[in-house]
Motif scaffolding. Structure first.
Motif, PDB file in Angstrom:
ATOM      1  N   VAL A 161       0.807  -1.223   0.000  1.00 32.35           N
ATOM      2  CA  VAL A 161       0.000   0.000   0.000  1.00 32.35           C
ATOM      3  C   VAL A 161       0.841   1.276   0.000  1.00 32.35           C
ATOM      4  CG1 VAL A 161      -2.046  -1.046   1.038  1.00 32.35           C
ATOM      5  CG2 VAL A 161      -0.252  -0.138   2.525  1.00 32.35           C
ATOM      6  N   GLY A 162       2.140   1.134   0.075  1.00 28.01           N
ATOM      7  CA  GLY A 162       2.987   2.327   0.066  1.00 28.01           C
ATOM      8  C   GLY A 162       4.435   1.920  -0.038  1.00 28.01           C
ATOM      9  N   VAL A 217      -0.992   3.564   7.795  1.00 28.65           N
ATOM     10  CA  VAL A 217       0.359   3.145   7.430  1.00 28.65           C
ATOM     11  C   VAL A 217       0.970   3.972   6.297  1.00 28.65           C
ATOM     12  CG1 VAL A 217       0.096   0.774   8.257  1.00 28.65           C
ATOM     13  CG2 VAL A 217      -0.576   1.316   5.912  1.00 28.65           C
ATOM     14  N   SER A 218       0.181   4.874   5.720  1.00 28.49           N
ATOM     15  CA  SER A 218       0.701   5.704   4.629  1.00 28.49           C
ATOM     16  C   SER A 218      -0.270   6.859   4.420  1.00 28.49           C
ATOM     17  CB  SER A 218       0.811   4.866   3.346  1.00 28.49           C
ATOM     18  OG  SER A 218       1.300   5.641   2.278  1.00 28.49           O
ATOM     19  N   GLN A 231      -0.834  10.782   1.871  1.00 29.42           N
ATOM     20  CA  GLN A 231      -0.321  11.786   0.930  1.00 29.42           C
ATOM     21  C   GLN A 231      -1.177  13.045   1.037  1.00 29.42           C
ATOM     22  OE1 GLN A 231      -1.606   8.717  -0.722  1.00 29.42           O
ATOM     23  NE2 GLN A 231       0.290   7.729  -0.084  1.00 29.42           N
ATOM     24  N   MET A 258       3.292  17.292  -1.194  1.00 31.66           N
ATOM     25  CA  MET A 258       3.804  17.915  -2.412  1.00 31.66           C
ATOM     26  C   MET A 258       3.079  19.223  -2.613  1.00 31.66           C
ATOM     27  SD  MET A 258       4.050  15.828  -5.976  1.00 31.66           S
ATOM     28  CE  MET A 258       5.174  14.468  -5.756  1.00 31.66           C
ATOM     29  N   TYR A 268      -1.483  17.131  -0.997  1.00 33.41           N
ATOM     30  CA  TYR A 268      -1.006  17.927  -2.131  1.00 33.41           C
ATOM     31  C   TYR A 268      -1.656  19.304  -2.146  1.00 33.41           C
ATOM     32  CZ  TYR A 268      -1.034  12.992  -3.577  1.00 33.41           C
ATOM     33  OH  TYR A 268      -0.923  11.631  -3.617  1.00 33.41           O
ATOM     34  N   ILE A 314       3.794  11.482   2.058  1.00 31.50           N
ATOM     35  CA  ILE A 314       4.229  12.407   1.007  1.00 31.50           C
ATOM     36  C   ILE A 314       3.445  13.709   1.127  1.00 31.50           C
ATOM     37  CG2 ILE A 314       4.361  12.823  -1.487  1.00 31.50           C
ATOM     38  CD1 ILE A 314       4.317   9.790  -1.908  1.00 31.50           C
ATOM     39  N   GLU A 372       6.022  11.087  -7.102  1.00 34.71           N
ATOM     40  CA  GLU A 372       5.090  10.097  -6.585  1.00 34.71           C
ATOM     41  C   GLU A 372       4.784   9.129  -7.724  1.00 34.71           C
ATOM     42  OE1 GLU A 372       1.347  10.781  -4.081  1.00 34.71           O
ATOM     43  OE2 GLU A 372       0.600  10.524  -6.107  1.00 34.71           O
ATOM     44  N   ARG A 405      -5.051  12.043   1.247  1.00 35.24           N
ATOM     45  CA  ARG A 405      -5.376  10.622   1.163  1.00 35.24           C
ATOM     46  C   ARG A 405      -4.664   9.929   2.312  1.00 35.24           C
ATOM     47  NH1 ARG A 405      -2.751   6.248  -1.699  1.00 35.24           N
ATOM     48  NH2 ARG A 405      -4.233   4.691  -2.450  1.00 35.24           N
ATOM     49  N   GLY A 455      -2.961   0.972  -6.967  1.00 34.76           N
ATOM     50  CA  GLY A 455      -3.347   2.211  -6.295  1.00 34.76           C
ATOM     51  C   GLY A 455      -2.351   2.698  -5.248  1.00 34.76           C
ATOM     52  N   ALA A 456      -1.348   1.889  -4.938  1.00 34.16           N
ATOM     53  CA  ALA A 456      -0.362   2.300  -3.925  1.00 34.16           C
ATOM     54  C   ALA A 456       0.457   3.481  -4.456  1.00 34.16           C
ATOM     55  CB  ALA A 456       0.558   1.138  -3.596  1.00 34.16           C
ATOM     56  N   ARG A 457       0.585   4.506  -3.630  1.00 35.67           N
ATOM     57  CA  ARG A 457       1.360   5.683  -4.022  1.00 35.67           C
ATOM     58  C   ARG A 457       2.685   5.690  -3.275  1.00 35.67           C
ATOM     59  NH1 ARG A 457      -3.374  10.378  -4.150  1.00 35.67           N
ATOM     60  NH2 ARG A 457      -4.914   9.096  -5.225  1.00 35.67           N
ATOM     61  N   CYS A 458       3.761   5.714  -4.037  1.00 33.75           N
ATOM     62  CA  CYS A 458       5.097   5.612  -3.450  1.00 33.75           C
ATOM     63  C   CYS A 458       5.905   6.868  -3.716  1.00 33.75           C
ATOM     64  CB  CYS A 458       5.831   4.412  -4.026  1.00 33.75           C
ATOM     65  SG  CYS A 458       5.016   2.863  -3.630  1.00 33.75           S
ATOM     66  N   VAL A 477      -4.035   6.008   4.124  1.00 31.31           N
ATOM     67  CA  VAL A 477      -4.082   4.585   3.838  1.00 31.31           C
ATOM     68  C   VAL A 477      -3.900   3.829   5.146  1.00 31.31           C
ATOM     69  CG1 VAL A 477      -3.020   2.720   2.515  1.00 31.31           C
ATOM     70  CG2 VAL A 477      -2.963   5.063   1.628  1.00 31.31           C
TER      71      VAL A 477
END
Lengths: 439, 429
Positions: free
Chosen positions: A195-196, B193-194, B196, B292, B198, B290, A300, B306, A306-309, B308
């Motif tokens: 997921v990331g 766990v994650s 983002q 941005m 923007y 993240i 990104e 977003r 769908g995982a955004r890294c 996660v």
């Protein structure tokens, strides 16, 4: 087609011998020699040829090629002084190739395996020539600097598949035992759905080469290749591709969507550039010799699930970072040796032997050739290169786009046709302003 | 000076409310009830530019019995619109760099809207607290470490004085966000766990420098582009999205590493701010996110967040996907009005509201990211809070005629972050 090479590739009957530790004859005459030619005799090339020599006692270096043939001669002399390898260096003067067409001459040489370590801009054409000539290839990363180049490289990789030729790339992490074992577990679901993730290469700057001898602008650019995007692909492509490739490995393929920001905040070679300008008799036109690459890009990558890294790279005075992390619904991993759950508890840790990936990649390559089951990583390294180029284009243009667009529709082509690779005026582009046209 | 203590005023209003039937405890009050039962609330606006004007309109629209009764701005032309619209008499309109002092001295102003450039905010906020005013403060609330410390101190004082403080982070008042966050906090997407966030957009306005403009006037009229005034766009604008991620995590990042620069907006009219930042925040448990932000004409826009979790994903704004999918389908009132409605309800005896600390903390995260980008150093929050000596606060006696050269655009390696000795932050991945 070179019959000897064909012999290695197709000689599956000898695979059993190879597995038993007995080197099979790779030539009709029954010798177990692997005749190697090196293209690009700079720092990376001289490293790669040594790793190749160390990987297999049957490796014999028989040809050396470089745009600047002096570099090839110097490397031959250095190898001949190396007690470990000197007996396997058999490069007569007529097997030293120079000039912009040296890759074509090398492709015609009496060799099984070519190592490619020139500036990446030229690689797609070098690769196509080598595959057409029936050579197995070890290629340094990245394998292109623009989208058109990636497509040509992919074409060469498919041709290699048809011809049973091996392509292994210098993304050595793919050959490290610890990472291989770790990735098996990640792919088997040890951390759940991915997921990331994050990958980084941020560190100090790099060399800048002046006009060290009499040469034209175009040749000087090739000598000082890192500083021009059309030659190096910029740092995200040239260096950070290692870490990007690890994320792609985790996801078993490239991202589907790209967004990035970046710029050139600190990179400055004005002093050296002014000297180069002086040497070319253009003292007022020095700025272009400063190069056009950026010094930081934060991207990104959104993968198909769908995982955004995060990809985080650059050169500058800040905190150094170079590694990767992957995040799943059930845990995380450093992509190197360890898998943890979300509370920090250890799920798995690699405890087996360690290998030097830069040597192991040659071991794996040659073993596959000898076994008659040539590894072909061509498409994969082209995809990772294109991923890095995608990050760069997203940053240069400030635009978000998809993998499908990048691979199939982008007109990005920076490197001129080989007919234009010749001594003469340089090829200069402006430093991108972050809103370059997306094409 | 006789201060109208926030406490006594609130008690008074609270008593009124109880007297008319206890609506204060009933959640959403029927408007008619307090219209009839409460006296007029008098609002002073400090900073009458476009944001201050909109905030004043939103405030008046939020509840009956609210009047704009005093105005302050550095420039007479900026103040004109509100003055005419709300018929504020001359003697209650103050102009100049000390106009805010005069407004705060008015004992019949119950509450103030602070909407000047954020560089002045800590000074204005602290003074408004001392004057016992309820405060609506635009975001961000500081631009430097010293300003953050001032704000934290003043935030504490405002709580002690039971003043109601709302902040212009309107997502906190948007039911799509509020309802989503409740579910996230209740575990709808599992452990986070994650994430983002923007704020990528095109360019913004620039006001050309006229020959008669002093340094100070030119910078104030183009405040977005000067770090001492706006905090750079990551602070001025992207703080909204950073605040949402802090909200989702119910925690602040303990480290940050950012890269940024100025690639497109390179002319002197753009002062000394960057045009892009790419930031990584590290939340507790090494959860990396993240952030941005970009202001470059012609680029792809995206203003969103977003998060996660181990069980799902959310846009924080009304949608949850995963094991327990959910979509917000309730009303969607204007959050810029809602923030004022909640503030006014609190002042009138509703649930106590004080967002000062929260908006200061999110502001601090954005400043920390900016300083990380300016220096390229990975930075710990603890270091920033305890050791960073960055002080961009304006002198309290700043004059319009003071010479004020523009400090150079930060170049990593050359940029000196006060308090940073070498690399005290330690590294992490």
């Amino acid at each position: 087609m070179d019959r000897r090479t064909d012999g290695i590739a197709k000689n599956t009957g000898r695979a059993a011998l190879a597995a038993a530790g007995l080197a099979p004859g790779v030539r009709a005459a029954g010798s177990d020699e692997i005749r190697v030619g090196l293209l690009g005799c700079g720092g990376r090339g001289s490293g790669a040829v040594r790793h190749c020599l160390a990987a297999d006692p049957g490796v014999v270096v028989v040809a050396l090629a470089d745009l600047f043939p002096d570099k090839a001669r110097k490397l031959r002399d250095a190898l001949l002084k190396d007690p470990k390898y000197k007996n396997r260096i058999r490069v007569p003067d007529d097997a030293i190739f120079g000039g912009f067409d040296c890759y074509e001459q090398l492709a015609k040489s009496d060799t099984h395996l070519l190592l490619m370590a020139t500036a990446p801009a030229f690689r797609p054409w070098e690769m196509m020539a080598a595959i057409q000539a029936g050579k197995h290839v070890f290629t340094e990363k990245p394998i292109a600097t623009d989208v058109a180049g990636c497509r040509l490289f992919m074409e060469a990789s498919r041709l290699a598949e048809q011809k049973g030729l091996a392509i292994v790339a210098g993304t050595q992490r793919r050959h490290e035992f610890n990472r291989i074992e770790l990735m098996k577990r990640i792919h088997d679901g040890a951390i759940g759905e991915l997921v990331g993730g994050q990958c980084y290469w941020f560190g100090g700057g790099i060399w800048y080469r002046g006009r060290d001898w009499e040469m034209t602008e175009f040749e000087w650019q090739c000598h000082n290749w890192y500083h021009f995007t059309w030659l190096s692909g910029d740092q995200i492509c040239e260096q950070h591709i290692h870490n990007i490739d690890v994320l792609n490995w985790c996801f078993n393929g490239p991202p589907k969507k790209f967004t990035a920001v970046g710029g050139r905040a600190t990179r400055d070679y004005s002093e050296q550039a002014k000297k180069v300008a002086q040497a070319f008799g253009r003292p007022d036109d020095w700025a272009k010799y400063n190069g056009d690459i950026w010094d930081h890009i934060v991207s990104e990558f959104e993968y198909p699930n769908g995982a955004r890294c995060l990809s985080f790279c650059g050169h500058g005075p800040g905190t150094d970072r170079s590694n990767e992390k992957i995040v799943g619904t059930k845990g995380v991993s450093d992509c190197a040796r360890r898998i943890l759950d979300h509370k920090g508890g250890k799920i798995w840790e690699y405890e087996g032997p360690s290998v030097n990936g830069q040597e192991q990649e040659h071991v794996d390559l040659i073993r596959s050739i000898r076994a008659g089951k040539p590894i072909n990583h061509g498409i994969r390294i082209a995809e990772s290169t294109l991923t890095a180029i995608g990050g760069r284009i997203a940053a240069y243009t400030g635009r978000t786009f998809t993998w499908d667009w990048l691979l199939n529709a982008s007109k990005n082509a920076l490197v001129p046709d080989p007919s234009k690779w010749k001594p003469g005026p340089g090829l200069f582009f402006p430093i991108p302003n972050g809103a370059a046209p997306l094409e | 000076m006789t201060r109208r203590g926030g406490v006594s005023r609130r008690r008074f209003l609270g008593r009124s409310a109880v007297a008319i039937g206890g609506w204060a405890t009933a959640g959403v009050a029927p408007r008619v009830a307090f219209t009839a039962a409460t006296e007029t609330l008098r609002v002073g606006v400090i900073g009458c530019g476009s944001r201050g004007t909109e905030a004043a309109d939103n405030c008046v629209a939020a509840a009956p019995g609210v009047q704009i009764t005093a105005l302050a701005d550095a420039f007479v032309d900026r103040l004109k619109g509100l003055k005419e619209k709300y018929k504020v008499p001359d003697q209650r309109c103050f102009v100049g760099l000390d106009a805010w002092r005069q407004l705060l001295a008015l004992s019949d102003v119950d509450m103030v809207i602070l909407a000047t450039p954020p560089g002045f905010r800590p000074m204005h906020f602290a003074a408004a607290v001392e004057a016992g005013k309820h405060i609506f403060t635009e975001k961000p609330v500081a631009v430097c470490a010293a300003g953050v410390r001032d704000m934290l101190e003043a935030a504490k004082r405002s709580e002690e004085k039971k003043l109601c403080v709302a902040a212009g982070t309107q997502r906190r008042h948007d039911p799509r966000y509020v309802e989503t966050m409740k579910r996230i906090h209740d575990g709808a997407i599992g452990d986070l766990v994650s994430a983002q966030c923007y704020w990528n957009q095109g360019g913004l306005w620039v006001k050309p420098r006229e020959p008669k403009m002093t340094d100070v006037e030119w910078q104030l009229r183009n405040w977005l582009y000067f770090v001492w005034l706006s905090g750079d766009h990551i602070v001025e604008q992207h703080v909204h999205n950073i605040d949402v991620i802090n909200w989702a995590f119910r925690a602040l990042p303990d480290q940050v590493h950012s890269l940024g620069g100025r690639q497109f907006r390179t002319g002197p009219e753009f002062g000394n701010i960057y045009d892009h930042f790419g930031t990584e925040f590290f939340y507790p448990g090494d959860v990396r996110t993240i952030s941005m932000c970009r202001q470059i004409q012609g680029t792809t826009g995206n203003v969103s967040e977003r998060v996660v979790g181990t069980k799902g994903v959310s846009d924080c704004a009304g949608t949850i996907a995963g094991e327990e999918p959910w979509k917000y389908e309730g009303p969607t009132p204007n959050p810029y009005v809602e923030e004022h409605r909640h503030w006014i309800e609190a002042i009138r005896g509703g649930p106590y509201l004080n967002e000062a600390r929260q908006v200061t903390e999110s502001t601090m995260c954005a400043i920390m990211a900016r300083e990380s980008a300016y220096s390229q150093q990975q930075m710990k929050r603890e270091w920033f809070m305890q050791r960073c000596e960055l002080d961009l606060r304006p002198r309290p006696d700043l004059k319009m005629t003071d010479p004020l050269p523009v400090t150079p655009v930060a170049v990593p390696g050359k940029y000196q972050l006060p308090g940073m000795v070498k690399e005290p932050q330690g590294r992490r991945g």
